[in-house]
Design a protein around this motif. Structure first.
Motif, PDB file in Angstrom:
ATOM      1  N   ARG A  42      -1.770 -17.819  25.436  1.00 39.11           N
ATOM      2  CA  ARG A  42      -0.791 -17.080  26.093  1.00 39.11           C
ATOM      3  C   ARG A  42       0.712 -18.011  25.800  1.00 39.11           C
ATOM      4  N   ALA A  43       0.403 -19.622  25.888  1.00 40.54           N
ATOM      5  CA  ALA A  43       1.620 -20.572  25.820  1.00 40.54           C
ATOM      6  C   ALA A  43       1.567 -20.490  24.531  1.00 40.54           C
ATOM      7  N   THR A  44       0.770 -20.482  23.684  1.00 38.74           N
ATOM      8  CA  THR A  44       1.694 -20.199  21.970  1.00 38.74           C
ATOM      9  C   THR A  44       1.812 -19.126  21.931  1.00 38.74           C
ATOM     10  N   GLY A  45       1.758 -18.359  22.601  1.00 37.68           N
ATOM     11  CA  GLY A  45       1.931 -16.780  21.824  1.00 37.68           C
ATOM     12  C   GLY A  45       3.644 -16.590  22.791  1.00 37.68           C
ATOM     13  N   ILE A  46       4.029 -17.580  23.969  1.00 32.67           N
ATOM     14  CA  ILE A  46       5.035 -17.145  24.148  1.00 32.67           C
ATOM     15  C   ILE A  46       6.222 -18.748  22.834  1.00 32.67           C
ATOM     16  N   LEU A  47       5.674 -19.441  23.387  1.00 33.14           N
ATOM     17  CA  LEU A  47       6.418 -20.772  21.993  1.00 33.14           C
ATOM     18  C   LEU A  47       6.426 -20.368  20.352  1.00 33.14           C
ATOM     19  N   ARG A  48       5.409 -19.379  19.759  1.00 34.27           N
ATOM     20  CA  ARG A  48       5.915 -18.858  19.047  1.00 34.27           C
ATOM     21  C   ARG A  48       7.630 -17.838  18.971  1.00 34.27           C
ATOM     22  N   ALA A  49       7.242 -17.226  19.915  1.00 33.35           N
ATOM     23  CA  ALA A  49       8.554 -15.738  20.321  1.00 33.35           C
ATOM     24  C   ALA A  49       9.746 -16.811  20.706  1.00 33.35           C
ATOM     25  N   TYR A  50       9.295 -18.096  21.226  1.00 34.72           N
ATOM     26  CA  TYR A  50      10.859 -18.456  21.572  1.00 34.72           C
ATOM     27  C   TYR A  50      11.673 -20.074  21.680  1.00 34.72           C
ATOM     28  N   GLY A  51      10.107 -20.774  20.599  1.00 32.58           N
ATOM     29  CA  GLY A  51      10.241 -22.329  20.094  1.00 32.58           C
ATOM     30  C   GLY A  51      10.881 -21.901  19.300  1.00 32.58           C
ATOM     31  N   PRO A  52      11.341 -21.511  17.536  1.00 34.03           N
ATOM     32  CA  PRO A  52      11.775 -21.258  16.842  1.00 34.03           C
ATOM     33  C   PRO A  52      12.692 -20.888  16.733  1.00 34.03           C
ATOM     34  N   VAL A  53      14.683 -22.471  16.176  1.00 31.77           N
ATOM     35  CA  VAL A  53      15.043 -22.222  16.297  1.00 31.77           C
ATOM     36  C   VAL A  53      15.757 -21.341  15.404  1.00 31.77           C
ATOM     37  N   VAL A  99      21.496 -35.379  23.288  1.00 37.04           N
ATOM     38  CA  VAL A  99      20.343 -35.685  23.396  1.00 37.04           C
ATOM     39  C   VAL A  99      19.644 -33.705  23.415  1.00 37.04           C
ATOM     40  N   GLY A 100      21.334 -32.408  23.811  1.00 39.86           N
ATOM     41  CA  GLY A 100      20.002 -31.242  23.022  1.00 39.86           C
ATOM     42  C   GLY A 100      19.886 -31.059  22.136  1.00 39.86           C
ATOM     43  N   ILE A 101      20.265 -31.152  21.081  1.00 46.33           N
ATOM     44  CA  ILE A 101      19.724 -30.724  19.819  1.00 46.33           C
ATOM     45  C   ILE A 101      18.665 -31.680  19.512  1.00 46.33           C
ATOM     46  N   HIS A 102      18.684 -33.213  19.648  1.00 42.18           N
ATOM     47  CA  HIS A 102      16.939 -33.557  19.552  1.00 42.18           C
ATOM     48  C   HIS A 102      16.216 -32.857  19.834  1.00 42.18           C
ATOM     49  N   GLY A 103      16.769 -32.652  21.166  1.00 40.29           N
ATOM     50  CA  GLY A 103      14.947 -31.677  22.166  1.00 40.29           C
ATOM     51  C   GLY A 103      14.753 -30.435  21.456  1.00 40.29           C
ATOM     52  N   ARG A 104      16.475 -29.561  20.763  1.00 40.51           N
ATOM     53  CA  ARG A 104      16.036 -28.320  20.500  1.00 40.51           C
ATOM     54  C   ARG A 104      15.366 -28.120  19.200  1.00 40.51           C
ATOM     55  N   SER A 105      15.444 -29.290  17.992  1.00 46.21           N
ATOM     56  CA  SER A 105      15.153 -29.201  17.212  1.00 46.21           C
ATOM     57  C   SER A 105      13.419 -30.005  17.428  1.00 46.21           C
ATOM     58  N   LYS A 106      13.166 -30.989  18.352  1.00 50.07           N
ATOM     59  CA  LYS A 106      11.559 -30.936  18.523  1.00 50.07           C
ATOM     60  C   LYS A 106      10.818 -29.030  19.255  1.00 50.07           C
ATOM     61  N   ARG A 107      11.669 -28.972  20.093  1.00 48.03           N
ATOM     62  CA  ARG A 107      11.465 -27.275  20.171  1.00 48.03           C
ATOM     63  C   ARG A 107      10.675 -26.590  18.596  1.00 48.03           C
ATOM     64  N   ASP A 108      11.432 -26.562  18.133  1.00 47.82           N
ATOM     65  CA  ASP A 108      11.721 -25.669  16.852  1.00 47.82           C
ATOM     66  C   ASP A 108      10.045 -25.790  16.071  1.00 47.82           C
ATOM     67  N   ARG A 109      10.247 -27.495  16.082  1.00 53.32           N
ATOM     68  CA  ARG A 109       9.132 -28.062  15.120  1.00 53.32           C
ATOM     69  C   ARG A 109       7.304 -27.258  16.315  1.00 53.32           C
ATOM     70  N   ASP A 110       8.138 -27.918  17.976  1.00 50.78           N
ATOM     71  CA  ASP A 110       6.874 -26.911  18.288  1.00 50.78           C
ATOM     72  C   ASP A 110       6.523 -25.389  18.037  1.00 50.78           C
ATOM     73  N   GLY A 111       7.752 -25.186  17.812  1.00 45.32           N
ATOM     74  CA  GLY A 111       7.899 -23.367  17.383  1.00 45.32           C
ATOM     75  C   GLY A 111       6.704 -23.204  16.331  1.00 45.32           C
TER      76      GLY A 111
END
Length: 127
Positions: A42-53, A99-111
């Protein structure tokens, strides 16, 4: 940051919440309101949809929340249950923008990589 440190940080942050959560390799956590079934799936599905920037849309937006005691920051995005942890020693510059740009890039990688490193099931005792 090593995985055990990330797990410890998220355990402290979500202690007492009663929610299950799934941690991805670069520090992004998906908090699940409903803690039953295949949590990682379930978490993978959410991150697949909402993680990539995608810049210019809601996926490019972020908010930075400073943690007490110089413990780092949480960076949120366009899904309320997807949050990325940024440790105090990670960004070269501690401004909210950096910090926000760094965190967003980490979310993009995870997504895009979608590598689950830990599942915390609120209905089971933590180790």
């Amino acid at each position: 940051m090593d995985i055990e440190t990330l797990i410890g940080a998220w355990r402290r942050l979500l202690s007492g919440s009663g929610k299950s959560w799934v941690l991805f390799e670069h520090g992004t956590c998906v908090v699940l309101e409903e803690g039953e079934g295949d949590l990682a799936g379930r978490a993978t599905g959410i991150l697949r949809a909402y993680g990539p920037v995608s810049v210019g849309g809601p996926a490019g937006d972020f908010r930075v929340l400073e943690l007490k005691g110089d413990a780092g920051w949480l960076v949120t995005g366009h899904h309320p249950d997807v949050v990325t942890y940024v440790a105090a020693d990670e960004p070269e510059e501690p401004s909210h923008l950096a910090v926000g740009i760094h965190g967003r890039s980490k979310r993009d990688r995870d997504g895009t990589e979608l590598h689950v490193v830990h599942v915390e099931d609120a209905h089971r005792a933590a180790p």
